[in-house]
Motif scaffolding. Structure first.
Motif, PDB file in Angstrom:
ATOM      1  N   ALA A  90      41.716  49.443  16.335  1.00 17.04           N
ATOM      2  CA  ALA A  90      40.455  49.001  17.103  1.00 17.04           C
ATOM      3  C   ALA A  90      40.455  49.286  18.598  1.00 17.04           C
ATOM      4  CB  ALA A  90      40.200  47.389  16.996  1.00 17.04           C
ATOM      5  N   ARG A  91      41.438  48.844  19.310  1.00 19.27           N
ATOM      6  CA  ARG A  91      41.532  49.204  20.687  1.00 19.27           C
ATOM      7  C   ARG A  91      41.270  50.701  21.207  1.00 19.27           C
ATOM      8  NH1 ARG A  91      44.832  51.510  23.565  1.00 19.27           N
ATOM      9  NH2 ARG A  91      46.630  51.568  22.259  1.00 19.27           N
ATOM     10  N   GLU A  92      41.732  51.509  20.417  1.00 16.12           N
ATOM     11  CA  GLU A  92      41.512  53.230  20.646  1.00 16.12           C
ATOM     12  C   GLU A  92      40.124  53.534  20.380  1.00 16.12           C
ATOM     13  OE1 GLU A  92      44.663  54.878  18.257  1.00 16.12           O
ATOM     14  OE2 GLU A  92      46.181  54.704  19.759  1.00 16.12           O
ATOM     15  N   GLU A  93      39.498  52.813  19.055  1.00 15.79           N
ATOM     16  CA  GLU A  93      38.060  53.109  18.777  1.00 15.79           C
ATOM     17  C   GLU A  93      37.044  52.592  19.884  1.00 15.79           C
ATOM     18  OE1 GLU A  93      37.409  51.098  15.056  1.00 15.79           O
ATOM     19  OE2 GLU A  93      38.594  52.846  14.007  1.00 15.79           O
ATOM     20  N   ALA A  94      37.523  51.523  20.664  1.00 16.80           N
ATOM     21  CA  ALA A  94      36.817  50.968  21.713  1.00 16.80           C
ATOM     22  C   ALA A  94      36.799  51.757  22.996  1.00 16.80           C
ATOM     23  CB  ALA A  94      37.121  49.677  22.006  1.00 16.80           C
ATOM     24  N   GLY A  95      37.877  52.609  22.941  1.00 17.43           N
ATOM     25  CA  GLY A  95      38.056  53.493  24.215  1.00 17.43           C
ATOM     26  C   GLY A  95      38.870  52.818  25.355  1.00 17.43           C
ATOM     27  N   LEU A  96      39.571  51.601  24.886  1.00 18.14           N
ATOM     28  CA  LEU A  96      40.265  50.973  26.022  1.00 18.14           C
ATOM     29  C   LEU A  96      41.904  51.225  26.069  1.00 18.14           C
ATOM     30  CD1 LEU A  96      38.816  47.338  24.801  1.00 18.14           C
ATOM     31  CD2 LEU A  96      38.131  48.843  26.798  1.00 18.14           C
ATOM     32  N   SER A  97      42.275  51.164  27.081  1.00 16.49           N
ATOM     33  CA  SER A  97      43.902  51.172  27.318  1.00 16.49           C
ATOM     34  C   SER A  97      44.308  49.977  27.013  1.00 16.49           C
ATOM     35  CB  SER A  97      44.279  51.663  28.847  1.00 16.49           C
ATOM     36  OG  SER A  97      43.835  50.475  29.737  1.00 16.49           O
ATOM     37  N   GLN A  98      45.710  49.948  26.863  1.00 20.23           N
ATOM     38  CA  GLN A  98      46.553  48.733  26.506  1.00 20.23           C
ATOM     39  C   GLN A  98      46.263  47.736  27.904  1.00 20.23           C
ATOM     40  OE1 GLN A  98      50.574  49.376  25.758  1.00 20.23           O
ATOM     41  NE2 GLN A  98      49.918  49.922  23.506  1.00 20.23           N
ATOM     42  N   ARG A  99      46.408  48.495  28.916  1.00 21.31           N
ATOM     43  CA  ARG A  99      46.155  47.542  30.369  1.00 21.31           C
ATOM     44  C   ARG A  99      44.712  47.127  30.651  1.00 21.31           C
ATOM     45  NH1 ARG A  99      49.144  47.663  35.158  1.00 21.31           N
ATOM     46  NH2 ARG A  99      50.171  49.286  34.062  1.00 21.31           N
ATOM     47  N   THR A 100      43.679  47.661  29.983  1.00 22.52           N
ATOM     48  CA  THR A 100      42.395  47.282  29.943  1.00 22.52           C
ATOM     49  C   THR A 100      42.232  45.939  29.243  1.00 22.52           C
ATOM     50  OG1 THR A 100      41.718  49.193  30.805  1.00 22.52           O
ATOM     51  CG2 THR A 100      39.851  47.741  30.018  1.00 22.52           C
ATOM     52  N   LEU A 101      42.635  46.176  27.779  1.00 23.67           N
ATOM     53  CA  LEU A 101      42.709  45.047  26.791  1.00 23.67           C
ATOM     54  C   LEU A 101      43.548  44.021  27.344  1.00 23.67           C
ATOM     55  CD1 LEU A 101      41.597  44.063  24.400  1.00 23.67           C
ATOM     56  CD2 LEU A 101      43.716  45.168  23.419  1.00 23.67           C
ATOM     57  N   ALA A 102      44.422  44.164  27.938  1.00 24.87           N
ATOM     58  CA  ALA A 102      45.375  43.102  28.521  1.00 24.87           C
ATOM     59  C   ALA A 102      44.638  42.148  29.419  1.00 24.87           C
ATOM     60  CB  ALA A 102      46.471  43.357  29.091  1.00 24.87           C
ATOM     61  N   GLU A 103      43.719  42.938  30.460  1.00 24.31           N
ATOM     62  CA  GLU A 103      43.205  42.132  31.406  1.00 24.31           C
ATOM     63  C   GLU A 103      42.077  41.520  30.702  1.00 24.31           C
ATOM     64  OE1 GLU A 103      41.901  45.426  34.280  1.00 24.31           O
ATOM     65  OE2 GLU A 103      44.177  45.797  34.852  1.00 24.31           O
TER      66      GLU A 103
END
Length: 76
Positions: A20-33
């Motif tokens: 889901a994170r990859e589909e959203a185009g988010l990095s782990q860092r961005t999701l963590a923030e």
């Protein structure tokens, strides 16, 4: 539930979160923030090293714009 089943369940959820994170185009860092946690926490979760409490699963659901059943569909 026995331990192997719990580990398999944790890995299924971990894979769904990563997908889901990859589909959203988010990095782990961005999701963590977005979730107010460390990038290393996201990494541990995505690798299935730690489980995700239900309240955190709701946060992932909101942050990744997926219904909560998306993360649980292969389990229930």
């Amino acid at each position: 539930m026995n331990k192997p089943h719990l580990e398999a369940t944790r890995k299924l959820i971990a894979n769904k979160i990563k997908r889901a994170r990859e589909e959203a185009g988010l990095s782990q860092r961005t999701l963590a923030e977005t979730m107010f946690c460390d990038q290393s926490t996201i990494s541990y979760i995505e690798r299935g090293k730690v489980g995700v409490p239900l309240e955190n699963l709701v946060e992932f659901s909101n942050a990744l714009n997926k219904p909560i059943i998306y993360f649980l569909s292969d389990i229930v």
